[in-house]
Design a protein around this motif. Structure first.
Motif, PDB file in Angstrom:
ATOM      1  N   ARG A   1       0.835  -1.211   0.000  1.00  0.00           N
ATOM      2  CA  ARG A   1       0.000   0.000   0.000  1.00  0.00           C
ATOM      3  C   ARG A   1       0.870   1.262   0.000  1.00  0.00           C
ATOM      4  O   ARG A   1       0.558   2.236  -0.663  1.00  0.00           O
ATOM      5  CB  ARG A   1      -0.941  -0.007   1.192  1.00  0.00           C
ATOM      6  N   ALA A   2       1.957   1.236   0.751  1.00  0.00           N
ATOM      7  CA  ALA A   2       2.867   2.389   0.782  1.00  0.00           C
ATOM      8  C   ALA A   2       3.497   2.618  -0.586  1.00  0.00           C
ATOM      9  O   ALA A   2       3.617   3.765  -1.041  1.00  0.00           O
ATOM     10  CB  ALA A   2       3.950   2.183   1.844  1.00  0.00           C
ATOM     11  N   ALA A   3       3.870   1.547  -1.267  1.00  0.00           N
ATOM     12  CA  ALA A   3       4.470   1.668  -2.597  1.00  0.00           C
ATOM     13  C   ALA A   3       3.455   2.219  -3.599  1.00  0.00           C
ATOM     14  O   ALA A   3       3.791   3.063  -4.431  1.00  0.00           O
ATOM     15  CB  ALA A   3       5.001   0.317  -3.059  1.00  0.00           C
ATOM     16  N   VAL A   4       2.208   1.758  -3.507  1.00  0.00           N
ATOM     17  CA  VAL A   4       1.163   2.284  -4.386  1.00  0.00           C
ATOM     18  C   VAL A   4       0.950   3.773  -4.110  1.00  0.00           C
ATOM     19  O   VAL A   4       0.836   4.576  -5.041  1.00  0.00           O
ATOM     20  CB  VAL A   4      -0.159   1.499  -4.229  1.00  0.00           C
ATOM     21  N   ALA A   5       0.939   4.156  -2.842  1.00  0.00           N
ATOM     22  CA  ALA A   5       0.765   5.573  -2.483  1.00  0.00           C
ATOM     23  C   ALA A   5       1.913   6.416  -3.037  1.00  0.00           C
ATOM     24  O   ALA A   5       1.686   7.526  -3.539  1.00  0.00           O
ATOM     25  CB  ALA A   5       0.672   5.724  -0.968  1.00  0.00           C
ATOM     26  N   GLU A   6       3.128   5.902  -2.977  1.00  0.00           N
ATOM     27  CA  GLU A   6       4.269   6.621  -3.552  1.00  0.00           C
ATOM     28  C   GLU A   6       4.103   6.777  -5.057  1.00  0.00           C
ATOM     29  O   GLU A   6       4.375   7.839  -5.617  1.00  0.00           O
ATOM     30  CB  GLU A   6       5.582   5.885  -3.259  1.00  0.00           C
ATOM     31  N   TRP A   7       3.658   5.708  -5.720  1.00  0.00           N
ATOM     32  CA  TRP A   7       3.449   5.784  -7.176  1.00  0.00           C
ATOM     33  C   TRP A   7       2.373   6.815  -7.507  1.00  0.00           C
ATOM     34  O   TRP A   7       2.544   7.623  -8.415  1.00  0.00           O
ATOM     35  CB  TRP A   7       3.078   4.409  -7.741  1.00  0.00           C
TER      36      TRP A   7
ATOM     37  N   THR B   1       8.135   1.119  -7.241  1.00  0.00           N
ATOM     38  CA  THR B   1       7.222   0.854  -8.348  1.00  0.00           C
ATOM     39  C   THR B   1       7.075  -0.653  -8.554  1.00  0.00           C
ATOM     40  O   THR B   1       5.960  -1.157  -8.738  1.00  0.00           O
ATOM     41  CB  THR B   1       7.703   1.542  -9.630  1.00  0.00           C
ATOM     42  N   THR B   2       8.177  -1.375  -8.496  1.00  0.00           N
ATOM     43  CA  THR B   2       8.126  -2.833  -8.638  1.00  0.00           C
ATOM     44  C   THR B   2       7.321  -3.451  -7.501  1.00  0.00           C
ATOM     45  O   THR B   2       6.509  -4.352  -7.715  1.00  0.00           O
ATOM     46  CB  THR B   2       9.546  -3.424  -8.687  1.00  0.00           C
ATOM     47  N   THR B   3       7.505  -2.957  -6.291  1.00  0.00           N
ATOM     48  CA  THR B   3       6.726  -3.439  -5.150  1.00  0.00           C
ATOM     49  C   THR B   3       5.245  -3.173  -5.367  1.00  0.00           C
ATOM     50  O   THR B   3       4.398  -4.033  -5.092  1.00  0.00           O
ATOM     51  CB  THR B   3       7.219  -2.787  -3.841  1.00  0.00           C
ATOM     52  N   ALA B   4       4.913  -1.992  -5.871  1.00  0.00           N
ATOM     53  CA  ALA B   4       3.510  -1.651  -6.139  1.00  0.00           C
ATOM     54  C   ALA B   4       2.899  -2.599  -7.165  1.00  0.00           C
ATOM     55  O   ALA B   4       1.766  -3.061  -7.004  1.00  0.00           O
ATOM     56  CB  ALA B   4       3.399  -0.206  -6.620  1.00  0.00           C
ATOM     57  N   VAL B   5       3.643  -2.907  -8.212  1.00  0.00           N
ATOM     58  CA  VAL B   5       3.145  -3.839  -9.236  1.00  0.00           C
ATOM     59  C   VAL B   5       2.926  -5.216  -8.626  1.00  0.00           C
ATOM     60  O   VAL B   5       1.860  -5.826  -8.801  1.00  0.00           O
ATOM     61  CB  VAL B   5       4.107  -3.925 -10.438  1.00  0.00           C
ATOM     62  N   ARG B   6       3.892  -5.729  -7.919  1.00  0.00           N
ATOM     63  CA  ARG B   6       3.759  -7.068  -7.342  1.00  0.00           C
ATOM     64  C   ARG B   6       2.610  -7.145  -6.341  1.00  0.00           C
ATOM     65  O   ARG B   6       1.857  -8.113  -6.321  1.00  0.00           O
ATOM     66  CB  ARG B   6       5.080  -7.496  -6.713  1.00  0.00           C
ATOM     67  N   PHE B   7       2.484  -6.101  -5.520  1.00  0.00           N
ATOM     68  CA  PHE B   7       1.378  -6.057  -4.569  1.00  0.00           C
ATOM     69  C   PHE B   7       0.034  -6.069  -5.289  1.00  0.00           C
ATOM     70  O   PHE B   7      -0.866  -6.823  -4.925  1.00  0.00           O
ATOM     71  CB  PHE B   7       1.502  -4.805  -3.686  1.00  0.00           C
ATOM     72  N   THR B   8      -0.115  -5.271  -6.327  1.00  0.00           N
ATOM     73  CA  THR B   8      -1.398  -5.215  -7.027  1.00  0.00           C
ATOM     74  C   THR B   8      -1.676  -6.507  -7.804  1.00  0.00           C
ATOM     75  O   THR B   8      -2.834  -6.926  -7.911  1.00  0.00           O
ATOM     76  CB  THR B   8      -1.494  -3.984  -7.943  1.00  0.00           C
ATOM     77  N   LEU B   9      -0.653  -7.147  -8.321  1.00  0.00           N
ATOM     78  CA  LEU B   9      -0.860  -8.455  -8.959  1.00  0.00           C
ATOM     79  C   LEU B   9      -1.340  -9.479  -7.926  1.00  0.00           C
ATOM     80  O   LEU B   9      -2.251 -10.274  -8.209  1.00  0.00           O
ATOM     81  CB  LEU B   9       0.421  -8.941  -9.644  1.00  0.00           C
TER      82      LEU B   9
END
Length: 123
Positions: A13-19, A29-37
């Motif tokens: 969630r933190a990575a998505v918020a940063e994006w 950004t990679t963390t956000a992608v993996r989390f959303t997948l």
């Protein structure tokens, strides 16, 4: 059976918020992608569709016949920025497909009803 989580939800969630804020570096950004997948696999468990977001990750999701070898019959592939825009609701599925930023093949490869992901929406 839900997909096995590899990304801590708080970190995701933190990575998505940063994006969303435009401050994410490549790692976030990679963390956000993996989390959303992983979120997609939770929302639509199954193995009928392979969703690819190179080079960040891929997941199998959506109920239907299990794919085990070779090229899957149902594939969705897009770039990192488009995937995150879809996951967060900044872009619709129809817009992304029409613009050619999403390549979807197979009868189960329409993710319209699954996106945006609730856990990735801006709060």
């Amino acid at each position: 059976m839900p997909a096995r989580r590899r990304t801590d939800p708080a970190a995701g969630r933190a990575a998505v918020a940063e994006w969303l804020a435009g401050t994410a570096d490549r790692r976030s950004t990679t963390t956000a992608v993996r989390f959303t997948l992983e979120e997609l696999a939770d929302v639509a468990p199954g193995n009928a569709v392979e969703v690819r977001v190179p080079p960040a990750g891929a997941v199998q999701a959506v109920q239907g016949p299990r794919h085990t070898r070779g090229t899957p019959p149902n594939v969705v592939e897009t770039d990192v920025q488009t995937w995150l825009a879809l996951a967060t609701g900044r872009q619709t599925w129809v817009e992304a497909v029409a613009s050619g930023r999403v390549h979807a093949s197979g009868e189960r490869a329409d993710l319209t009803g699954m996106l945006p992901l609730q856990a990735a929406r801006p709060r």
